[in-house]
Design a protein around this motif. Structure first.
Motif, PDB file in Angstrom:
ATOM      1  N   ARG A 160      10.477  -0.675   0.725  1.00 32.64           N
ATOM      2  CA  ARG A 160       9.944  -0.112  -0.256  1.00 32.64           C
ATOM      3  C   ARG A 160       8.906   0.810   0.304  1.00 32.64           C
ATOM      4  NH1 ARG A 160       8.008  -5.379   1.042  1.00 32.64           N
ATOM      5  NH2 ARG A 160       5.710  -5.152   1.394  1.00 32.64           N
ATOM      6  N   PRO A 161       8.495   1.888  -0.480  1.00 36.27           N
ATOM      7  CA  PRO A 161       9.159   2.150  -1.818  1.00 36.27           C
ATOM      8  C   PRO A 161      10.313   3.084  -1.798  1.00 36.27           C
ATOM      9  CG  PRO A 161       7.386   3.655  -1.148  1.00 36.27           C
ATOM     10  CD  PRO A 161       7.492   2.641  -0.252  1.00 36.27           C
ATOM     11  N   ILE A 162      10.919   2.955  -2.839  1.00 41.95           N
ATOM     12  CA  ILE A 162      12.235   3.847  -3.007  1.00 41.95           C
ATOM     13  C   ILE A 162      12.119   4.785  -4.124  1.00 41.95           C
ATOM     14  CG2 ILE A 162      14.714   3.928  -3.212  1.00 41.95           C
ATOM     15  CD1 ILE A 162      14.686   1.316  -1.653  1.00 41.95           C
ATOM     16  N   ALA A 163      12.221   6.099  -4.024  1.00 40.86           N
ATOM     17  CA  ALA A 163      12.450   6.796  -5.305  1.00 40.86           C
ATOM     18  C   ALA A 163      13.732   7.390  -5.500  1.00 40.86           C
ATOM     19  CB  ALA A 163      11.513   8.189  -4.992  1.00 40.86           C
ATOM     20  N   ASP A 164      14.144   7.028  -6.600  1.00 40.74           N
ATOM     21  CA  ASP A 164      15.576   7.421  -6.946  1.00 40.74           C
ATOM     22  C   ASP A 164      15.685   8.319  -8.263  1.00 40.74           C
ATOM     23  OD1 ASP A 164      18.304   7.320  -7.573  1.00 40.74           O
ATOM     24  OD2 ASP A 164      18.417   5.237  -7.817  1.00 40.74           O
ATOM     25  N   ASP A 165      16.385   9.431  -8.028  1.00 45.81           N
ATOM     26  CA  ASP A 165      16.552  10.586  -9.342  1.00 45.81           C
ATOM     27  C   ASP A 165      17.788  10.297  -9.797  1.00 45.81           C
ATOM     28  OD1 ASP A 165      17.830  11.732  -7.753  1.00 45.81           O
ATOM     29  OD2 ASP A 165      16.783  13.852  -7.577  1.00 45.81           O
ATOM     30  N   GLY A 166      18.660   9.582  -9.514  1.00 44.95           N
ATOM     31  CA  GLY A 166      19.987   9.137  -9.861  1.00 44.95           C
ATOM     32  C   GLY A 166      20.904   9.919  -9.221  1.00 44.95           C
ATOM     33  N   LYS A 167      20.503  10.943  -8.396  1.00 43.48           N
ATOM     34  CA  LYS A 167      21.628  11.535  -7.398  1.00 43.48           C
ATOM     35  C   LYS A 167      21.212  11.397  -6.037  1.00 43.48           C
ATOM     36  CE  LYS A 167      22.010  15.482 -10.720  1.00 43.48           C
ATOM     37  NZ  LYS A 167      21.749  16.624 -11.237  1.00 43.48           N
ATOM     38  N   GLU A 186       4.914  10.348   1.560  1.00 38.73           N
ATOM     39  CA  GLU A 186       5.431  11.801   1.237  1.00 38.73           C
ATOM     40  C   GLU A 186       6.727  12.294   1.129  1.00 38.73           C
ATOM     41  OE1 GLU A 186       1.249  11.112   2.411  1.00 38.73           O
ATOM     42  OE2 GLU A 186       3.167  10.641   3.464  1.00 38.73           O
ATOM     43  N   ASP A 187       7.431  11.381   1.989  1.00 34.18           N
ATOM     44  CA  ASP A 187       8.960  11.673   1.842  1.00 34.18           C
ATOM     45  C   ASP A 187       9.654  11.823   0.574  1.00 34.18           C
ATOM     46  OD1 ASP A 187       8.777  11.775   4.609  1.00 34.18           O
ATOM     47  OD2 ASP A 187      10.092  10.164   4.988  1.00 34.18           O
ATOM     48  N   ILE A 188       9.053  10.859  -0.301  1.00 38.75           N
ATOM     49  CA  ILE A 188       9.730  11.124  -1.831  1.00 38.75           C
ATOM     50  C   ILE A 188       9.436  12.307  -2.488  1.00 38.75           C
ATOM     51  CG2 ILE A 188       9.451   8.759  -1.961  1.00 38.75           C
ATOM     52  CD1 ILE A 188       6.961   9.057  -3.833  1.00 38.75           C
ATOM     53  N   LEU A 189       8.511  13.020  -2.159  1.00 35.06           N
ATOM     54  CA  LEU A 189       8.181  14.228  -2.808  1.00 35.06           C
ATOM     55  C   LEU A 189       9.413  15.420  -2.752  1.00 35.06           C
ATOM     56  CD1 LEU A 189       4.431  15.031  -1.904  1.00 35.06           C
ATOM     57  CD2 LEU A 189       5.590  14.014  -3.947  1.00 35.06           C
ATOM     58  N   ALA A 190      10.498  15.181  -1.607  1.00 32.39           N
ATOM     59  CA  ALA A 190      11.647  15.788  -1.763  1.00 32.39           C
ATOM     60  C   ALA A 190      12.504  15.811  -3.028  1.00 32.39           C
ATOM     61  CB  ALA A 190      12.389  15.194  -0.416  1.00 32.39           C
ATOM     62  N   LEU A 191      12.299  14.852  -3.582  1.00 28.74           N
ATOM     63  CA  LEU A 191      13.071  14.673  -4.918  1.00 28.74           C
ATOM     64  C   LEU A 191      12.460  15.609  -5.998  1.00 28.74           C
ATOM     65  CD1 LEU A 191      13.359  10.818  -5.490  1.00 28.74           C
ATOM     66  CD2 LEU A 191      15.024  12.534  -4.603  1.00 28.74           C
ATOM     67  N   LEU A 192      11.371  16.113  -5.641  1.00 29.20           N
ATOM     68  CA  LEU A 192      10.766  16.966  -6.629  1.00 29.20           C
ATOM     69  C   LEU A 192      10.976  18.428  -6.383  1.00 29.20           C
ATOM     70  CD1 LEU A 192       7.287  15.625  -6.924  1.00 29.20           C
ATOM     71  CD2 LEU A 192       9.209  15.178  -8.298  1.00 29.20           C
ATOM     72  N   GLY A 213      19.579   8.887   4.582  1.00 29.45           N
ATOM     73  CA  GLY A 213      19.061   7.833   5.884  1.00 29.45           C
ATOM     74  C   GLY A 213      19.728   6.973   6.313  1.00 29.45           C
ATOM     75  N   GLY A 214      20.695   6.453   5.532  1.00 36.61           N
ATOM     76  CA  GLY A 214      21.478   5.089   6.085  1.00 36.61           C
ATOM     77  C   GLY A 214      21.104   3.860   5.666  1.00 36.61           C
ATOM     78  N   VAL A 215      22.032   3.070   5.449  1.00 43.77           N
ATOM     79  CA  VAL A 215      21.924   1.524   4.766  1.00 43.77           C
ATOM     80  C   VAL A 215      21.116   0.941   5.732  1.00 43.77           C
ATOM     81  CG1 VAL A 215      23.703   0.445   5.841  1.00 43.77           C
ATOM     82  CG2 VAL A 215      22.937  -0.349   3.818  1.00 43.77           C
ATOM     83  N   GLU A 216      20.618   0.982   6.741  1.00 43.00           N
ATOM     84  CA  GLU A 216      19.812   0.104   7.916  1.00 43.00           C
ATOM     85  C   GLU A 216      18.504   0.296   7.381  1.00 43.00           C
ATOM     86  OE1 GLU A 216      21.011   4.015   9.924  1.00 43.00           O
ATOM     87  OE2 GLU A 216      22.001   2.342   8.993  1.00 43.00           O
ATOM     88  N   ARG A 217      18.208   1.417   6.843  1.00 44.46           N
ATOM     89  CA  ARG A 217      16.858   1.772   6.228  1.00 44.46           C
ATOM     90  C   ARG A 217      16.410   0.860   5.361  1.00 44.46           C
ATOM     91  NH1 ARG A 217      14.505   7.243   5.447  1.00 44.46           N
ATOM     92  NH2 ARG A 217      12.820   6.164   5.933  1.00 44.46           N
ATOM     93  N   LEU A 218      17.384   0.447   4.554  1.00 49.68           N
ATOM     94  CA  LEU A 218      17.028  -0.196   3.100  1.00 49.68           C
ATOM     95  C   LEU A 218      16.657  -1.509   3.602  1.00 49.68           C
ATOM     96  CD1 LEU A 218      17.286  -0.139   0.088  1.00 49.68           C
ATOM     97  CD2 LEU A 218      19.471  -0.787   0.306  1.00 49.68           C
ATOM     98  N   VAL A 219      16.785  -2.055   4.551  1.00 48.45           N
ATOM     99  CA  VAL A 219      16.457  -3.409   4.858  1.00 48.45           C
ATOM    100  C   VAL A 219      15.176  -3.535   5.844  1.00 48.45           C
ATOM    101  CG1 VAL A 219      18.034  -3.797   6.793  1.00 48.45           C
ATOM    102  CG2 VAL A 219      17.453  -5.867   5.195  1.00 48.45           C
ATOM    103  N   SER A 225       0.836  -1.293   0.062  1.00 50.01           N
ATOM    104  CA  SER A 225       0.140  -0.169  -0.038  1.00 50.01           C
ATOM    105  C   SER A 225       0.906   1.093  -0.054  1.00 50.01           C
ATOM    106  CB  SER A 225      -0.902  -0.005   1.081  1.00 50.01           C
ATOM    107  OG  SER A 225      -0.198   0.130   2.360  1.00 50.01           O
ATOM    108  N   LYS A 226       2.145   1.398   0.661  1.00 50.65           N
ATOM    109  CA  LYS A 226       2.780   2.421   0.681  1.00 50.65           C
ATOM    110  C   LYS A 226       3.436   2.716  -0.673  1.00 50.65           C
ATOM    111  CE  LYS A 226       2.527   3.081   5.198  1.00 50.65           C
ATOM    112  NZ  LYS A 226       1.453   4.055   5.521  1.00 50.65           N
ATOM    113  N   SER A 227       3.765   1.820  -1.474  1.00 54.84           N
ATOM    114  CA  SER A 227       4.479   1.898  -2.701  1.00 54.84           C
ATOM    115  C   SER A 227       3.381   2.247  -3.397  1.00 54.84           C
ATOM    116  CB  SER A 227       4.827   0.472  -3.149  1.00 54.84           C
ATOM    117  OG  SER A 227       5.674   0.434  -4.390  1.00 54.84           O
TER     118      SER A 227
END
Length: 115
Positions: free
Chosen positions: A92-99, A108-114, A53-59, A13-15
């Motif tokens: 998940r989800p992870i938003a990635d703009d290449g940078k 909503e955190d992913i909106l920072a990429l915009l 946010g650090g690698v520990e958030r990825l898993v 659902s978050k994704s």
């Protein structure tokens, strides 16, 4: 506007919320269904370099696969090996703009990429 790659699991659902937010904002999105097309070792290591946010958030440390591994979530090498063996351990989800790459917890955190 830079294209954003969304590491997406349509069953999450978050994704789904993150995808809807990006579409609502008119952001160009490339969807990567990482369970169907897992990241390569090199892609995963590059993602970790961009991750805020650090690698520990990825898993997903509460998953049984992670518990059985008894790995250290702060150790990038252990995280890479765990996700390579069990792609569903990747948060998940992870938003990635290449940078920059941002985990959408909350979505909503992913909106920072915009910005």
């Amino acid at each position: 506007m830079t294209k954003i790659t969304l590491m997406h699991n349509p069953r999450c659902s978050k994704s789904r919320q993150a995808l809807a937010l990006l579409e609502e904002k008119g952001a160009p999105v490339a969807i990567r269904r990482y369970l169907d097309e897992p990241l390569s070792d090199a892609e995963l290591r590059a993602l970790i370099e961009r991750l805020e946010g650090g690698v520990e958030r990825l898993v997903r440390t509460k998953e049984s696969e992670w518990q059985k591994l008894a790995a250290d979530a702060r150790d990038p090498e252990q995280v890479v090996q765990a996700i390579m063996a069990h792609p569903r351990l990747m948060e998940r989800p992870i938003a990635d703009d290449g940078k920059r790459a941002i985990i959408g917890r909350p979505p909503e955190d992913i909106l920072a990429l915009l910005d």
